[in-house]
Structures are given as C-alpha cells and as structure tokens.
Design a protein around this motif. Sequence first.
Motif, PDB file in Angstrom:
ATOM      1  N   VAL A 176      38.514  39.481  43.689  1.00 42.46           N
ATOM      2  CA  VAL A 176      38.277  40.713  42.933  1.00 42.46           C
ATOM      3  C   VAL A 176      38.609  40.516  41.457  1.00 42.46           C
ATOM      4  O   VAL A 176      37.836  40.899  40.575  1.00 42.46           O
ATOM      5  N   GLY A 177      39.749  39.904  41.173  1.00 44.29           N
ATOM      6  CA  GLY A 177      40.132  39.680  39.788  1.00 44.29           C
ATOM      7  C   GLY A 177      39.164  38.776  39.055  1.00 44.29           C
ATOM      8  O   GLY A 177      38.823  39.020  37.892  1.00 44.29           O
ATOM      9  N   ALA A 178      38.703  37.722  39.733  1.00 49.78           N
ATOM     10  CA  ALA A 178      37.769  36.794  39.100  1.00 49.78           C
ATOM     11  C   ALA A 178      36.444  37.479  38.778  1.00 49.78           C
ATOM     12  O   ALA A 178      35.880  37.292  37.691  1.00 49.78           O
ATOM     13  N   VAL A 179      35.952  38.278  39.725  1.00 54.66           N
ATOM     14  CA  VAL A 179      34.691  38.979  39.505  1.00 54.66           C
ATOM     15  C   VAL A 179      34.815  39.950  38.337  1.00 54.66           C
ATOM     16  O   VAL A 179      33.943  40.011  37.458  1.00 54.66           O
ATOM     17  N   ARG A 180      35.885  40.703  38.305  1.00 51.48           N
ATOM     18  CA  ARG A 180      36.028  41.719  37.260  1.00 51.48           C
ATOM     19  C   ARG A 180      36.190  41.094  35.880  1.00 51.48           C
ATOM     20  O   ARG A 180      35.686  41.629  34.882  1.00 51.48           O
ATOM     21  N   ALA A 181      36.866  39.961  35.807  1.00 48.99           N
ATOM     22  CA  ALA A 181      37.004  39.285  34.515  1.00 48.99           C
ATOM     23  C   ALA A 181      35.656  38.837  33.984  1.00 48.99           C
ATOM     24  O   ALA A 181      35.371  38.947  32.783  1.00 48.99           O
ATOM     25  N   LEU A 182      34.794  38.355  34.882  1.00 51.44           N
ATOM     26  CA  LEU A 182      33.479  37.889  34.454  1.00 51.44           C
ATOM     27  C   LEU A 182      32.511  39.039  34.193  1.00 51.44           C
ATOM     28  O   LEU A 182      31.666  38.963  33.302  1.00 51.44           O
ATOM     29  N   SER A 183      32.629  40.108  34.985  1.00 55.02           N
ATOM     30  CA  SER A 183      31.679  41.220  34.829  1.00 55.02           C
ATOM     31  C   SER A 183      31.834  41.923  33.488  1.00 55.02           C
ATOM     32  O   SER A 183      30.918  42.608  33.026  1.00 55.02           O
ATOM     33  N   ALA A 184      32.996  41.755  32.861  1.00 54.53           N
ATOM     34  CA  ALA A 184      33.192  42.329  31.531  1.00 54.53           C
ATOM     35  C   ALA A 184      32.452  41.551  30.463  1.00 54.53           C
ATOM     36  O   ALA A 184      32.293  42.024  29.330  1.00 54.53           O
ATOM     37  N   LEU A 185      31.972  40.339  30.816  1.00 50.45           N
ATOM     38  CA  LEU A 185      31.356  39.445  29.837  1.00 50.45           C
ATOM     39  C   LEU A 185      29.882  39.167  30.095  1.00 50.45           C
ATOM     40  O   LEU A 185      29.106  38.988  29.163  1.00 50.45           O
ATOM     41  N   LEU A 186      29.515  39.076  31.369  1.00 55.75           N
ATOM     42  CA  LEU A 186      28.164  38.661  31.735  1.00 55.75           C
ATOM     43  C   LEU A 186      27.656  39.490  32.906  1.00 55.75           C
ATOM     44  O   LEU A 186      28.447  39.966  33.732  1.00 55.75           O
ATOM     45  N   PRO A 187      26.341  39.653  33.042  1.00 55.76           N
ATOM     46  CA  PRO A 187      25.799  40.300  34.239  1.00 55.76           C
ATOM     47  C   PRO A 187      25.997  39.402  35.459  1.00 55.76           C
ATOM     48  O   PRO A 187      25.885  38.177  35.367  1.00 55.76           O
ATOM     49  N   LEU A 188      26.292  40.019  36.591  1.00 57.69           N
ATOM     50  CA  LEU A 188      26.558  39.296  37.830  1.00 57.69           C
ATOM     51  C   LEU A 188      25.594  39.730  38.927  1.00 57.69           C
ATOM     52  O   LEU A 188      25.108  40.863  38.953  1.00 57.69           O
ATOM     53  N   ALA A 189      25.341  38.807  39.858  1.00 59.31           N
ATOM     54  CA  ALA A 189      24.550  39.115  41.038  1.00 59.31           C
ATOM     55  C   ALA A 189      25.145  38.376  42.235  1.00 59.31           C
ATOM     56  O   ALA A 189      25.949  37.454  42.073  1.00 59.31           O
ATOM     57  N   VAL A 190      24.748  38.796  43.420  1.00 65.07           N
ATOM     58  CA  VAL A 190      25.080  38.092  44.662  1.00 65.07           C
ATOM     59  C   VAL A 190      23.785  37.559  45.247  1.00 65.07           C
ATOM     60  O   VAL A 190      22.772  38.262  45.288  1.00 65.07           O
ATOM     61  N   ALA A 191      23.814  36.306  45.692  1.00 63.89           N
ATOM     62  CA  ALA A 191      22.686  35.690  46.399  1.00 63.89           C
ATOM     63  C   ALA A 191      23.239  35.149  47.706  1.00 63.89           C
ATOM     64  O   ALA A 191      23.902  34.122  47.734  1.00 63.89           O
ATOM     65  N   SER A 192      22.976  35.850  48.800  1.00 64.24           N
ATOM     66  CA  SER A 192      23.673  35.570  50.052  1.00 64.24           C
ATOM     67  C   SER A 192      22.711  35.444  51.223  1.00 64.24           C
ATOM     68  O   SER A 192      21.615  36.016  51.224  1.00 64.24           O
ATOM     69  N   SER A 193      23.165  34.721  52.237  1.00 65.73           N
ATOM     70  CA  SER A 193      22.415  34.637  53.483  1.00 65.73           C
ATOM     71  C   SER A 193      22.744  35.799  54.414  1.00 65.73           C
ATOM     72  O   SER A 193      22.070  35.977  55.428  1.00 65.73           O
ATOM     73  N   SER A 194      23.771  36.566  54.091  1.00 65.63           N
ATOM     74  CA  SER A 194      24.103  37.732  54.905  1.00 65.63           C
ATOM     75  C   SER A 194      23.020  38.802  54.761  1.00 65.63           C
ATOM     76  O   SER A 194      22.368  38.896  53.712  1.00 65.63           O
ATOM     77  N   PRO A 195      22.860  39.627  55.784  1.00 67.90           N
ATOM     78  CA  PRO A 195      21.905  40.735  55.675  1.00 67.90           C
ATOM     79  C   PRO A 195      22.300  41.694  54.556  1.00 67.90           C
ATOM     80  O   PRO A 195      23.471  41.803  54.177  1.00 67.90           O
ATOM     81  N   HIS A 196      21.317  42.410  54.063  1.00 69.57           N
ATOM     82  CA  HIS A 196      21.503  43.348  52.961  1.00 69.57           C
ATOM     83  C   HIS A 196      22.633  44.328  53.260  1.00 69.57           C
ATOM     84  O   HIS A 196      23.492  44.602  52.400  1.00 69.57           O
ATOM     85  N   ALA A 197      22.667  44.842  54.494  1.00 67.54           N
ATOM     86  CA  ALA A 197      23.674  45.846  54.847  1.00 67.54           C
ATOM     87  C   ALA A 197      25.081  45.276  54.791  1.00 67.54           C
ATOM     88  O   ALA A 197      26.035  45.980  54.421  1.00 67.54           O
ATOM     89  N   ILE A 198      25.245  44.001  55.152  1.00 66.73           N
ATOM     90  CA  ILE A 198      26.564  43.374  55.125  1.00 66.73           C
ATOM     91  C   ILE A 198      27.019  43.158  53.682  1.00 66.73           C
ATOM     92  O   ILE A 198      28.182  43.386  53.332  1.00 66.73           O
ATOM     93  N   ILE A 199      26.104  42.714  52.817  1.00 68.09           N
ATOM     94  CA  ILE A 199      26.460  42.537  51.403  1.00 68.09           C
ATOM     95  C   ILE A 199      26.935  43.866  50.819  1.00 68.09           C
ATOM     96  O   ILE A 199      27.966  43.935  50.145  1.00 68.09           O
ATOM     97  N   ASP A 200      26.190  44.915  51.087  1.00 65.28           N
ATOM     98  CA  ASP A 200      26.540  46.235  50.573  1.00 65.28           C
ATOM     99  C   ASP A 200      27.904  46.679  51.083  1.00 65.28           C
ATOM    100  O   ASP A 200      28.738  47.182  50.325  1.00 65.28           O
ATOM    101  N   LEU A 201      28.154  46.459  52.386  1.00 68.45           N
ATOM    102  CA  LEU A 201      29.445  46.822  52.986  1.00 68.45           C
ATOM    103  C   LEU A 201      30.590  46.104  52.293  1.00 68.45           C
ATOM    104  O   LEU A 201      31.608  46.718  51.945  1.00 68.45           O
ATOM    105  N   VAL A 202      30.452  44.804  52.101  1.00 70.60           N
ATOM    106  CA  VAL A 202      31.527  44.009  51.511  1.00 70.60           C
ATOM    107  C   VAL A 202      31.807  44.444  50.073  1.00 70.60           C
ATOM    108  O   VAL A 202      32.971  44.630  49.679  1.00 70.60           O
ATOM    109  N   LEU A 203      30.762  44.616  49.278  1.00 70.58           N
ATOM    110  CA  LEU A 203      30.969  44.987  47.879  1.00 70.58           C
ATOM    111  C   LEU A 203      31.609  46.363  47.754  1.00 70.58           C
ATOM    112  O   LEU A 203      32.492  46.582  46.914  1.00 70.58           O
ATOM    113  N   ARG A 204      31.199  47.289  48.610  1.00 68.70           N
ATOM    114  CA  ARG A 204      31.807  48.627  48.568  1.00 68.70           C
ATOM    115  C   ARG A 204      33.255  48.574  49.027  1.00 68.70           C
ATOM    116  O   ARG A 204      34.137  49.193  48.429  1.00 68.70           O
ATOM    117  N   ALA A 205      33.523  47.838  50.111  1.00 72.59           N
ATOM    118  CA  ALA A 205      34.886  47.759  50.639  1.00 72.59           C
ATOM    119  C   ALA A 205      35.835  47.102  49.641  1.00 72.59           C
ATOM    120  O   ALA A 205      37.013  47.462  49.556  1.00 72.59           O
TER     121      ALA A 205
END
Length: 239
Positions: free
Chosen positions: A103-132
């Motif tokens: 979480v800390g690593a993501v937030r430090a970078l998101s203040a500087l650059l746009p971020l995305a996730v590219a995952s093999s998990s289903p869309h619903a699982i990615i959404d669940l993880v990011l929200r949680a």
Amino acid sequence: MTANGGTGRGAGDGPLAVIFDLDGVLIDSEQVWDEIRRDLVVERGGTWRPESTRMMMGMSTPEWADYLVSLGIGMTADEAVAEVLRRLGQRYGDAPPVIEGAVGAVRALSALLPLAVASSSPHAIIDLVLRAAGLGADFQAFVSSEEVGRGKPSPDVYLEAASRLGVPAGRCVAVEDSTNGVRAAAAAGMAVIVVPNPHFPPDPEAVALAGARIEDIGALTPGTVQDAYGAARAGGARA
C-alpha cells in the motif's frame, strides 16, 4: 519523473507510468490459486502434472480453465471457473492477503505517475483486492487477461493497460514476480522491476530481463522505477 532525475507527471524523457501485476506483487496469493486448483484436480480424479503450477501462472481465466479440463476433472471450463472462484472467495473473504509494504509503495508512486494493474486474475477479483486495500483511487486503470486475446507470457494484457492509460508501452515500467509475468512485460517493450515470488521464484533467464530487482514490494521507490527504466533504455539489466 523528469529527465534530470526529478519527478512529475508526464515530464521529461523518463517513465510515464507504472503497471503492476496483482498476484504475488500486491497480494500474497499465487500459492492460494495453486492450492485451490491442485485440490480440485485431485478431488475430481484428474492428474496434476509436475509442470501444471508454472504452466498456469499468468494464464487468462479461459486458458487455465481449459487447461484444468485437460487434466481430466470431468467438468466444463465454465464449471471449473465457477468452482475455483467460489473457493477463492471463501479463502479471501473480505480481506485479501495484501503484502506488507504494498500500500505504501503504491501510494508513493501514485502521487507522481499514473498507475495501472495488468493481471491474470478475473476483473471481479482485481476490483475486490483494490477496494479491500483502499487502493481503488490510486489506479487509473486495471486490466484482466480475460479481457484480451492471450494471457501472460504474451504481452497483450500489458499493452492494453498502457493503451488505457494513454501511454506508449515503451514509456512504462512494469512490476512483476513470475517468469511468465516478466516475459510478458518485456515482450510489451516495458522496463521491468522483478520482485521474485518466494513461493515460485522466477527463472534466472526471466530475472535477467528485468532492469531492476528488489526483494520485497516495500522496497519499491520512485528511484527504483527510474533505475529500471534507465537500465532498459540503455539495453542493460540490473539484477
């Protein structure tokens, strides 16, 4: 990050975006997927092969479902997907296993650059993880390989993530943990930071494709991103 080593969105000739894998990078889940699929094969009277774990790492949902069917589980691909995701949901509950420091690593970078996730998990699982994890607002896009033609090690999911960010793939840095993931990001023309998965370490040949290596996601910093991008542009690798 600017050409002179500073930071700033879209500035200079440095990286313009960072794209994260999910499983093994943000959540400690590769072994969970493996256990669930392995147990299903055994319970259904199929034959788990020595190479099955590595074969399925990075596969899209349709790809790993077809692979499970080929192991003799006596289910359709749709039935296999439904059962695996049901068991995964039971294991995760409302608290997916977010890796310490992510979480800390993501937030430090998101203040500087746009971020995305590219995952093999289903869309619903990615959404669940990011929200949680409370990271939904830190990512401008996320792509599941079930939304593209081929899973990792093909570059499709990374190319689509870059497209959704509106950034050339060659100006992106990917963060990966697995052999197939590193190969996918490199094939997309991205600089790669490898965080070797402790449960299923990537092959040395894949690690050699990375521009930088860190031992845990908490060590990911803007400087690491710059180092990986610089090494890739110079045609070298930092391992």
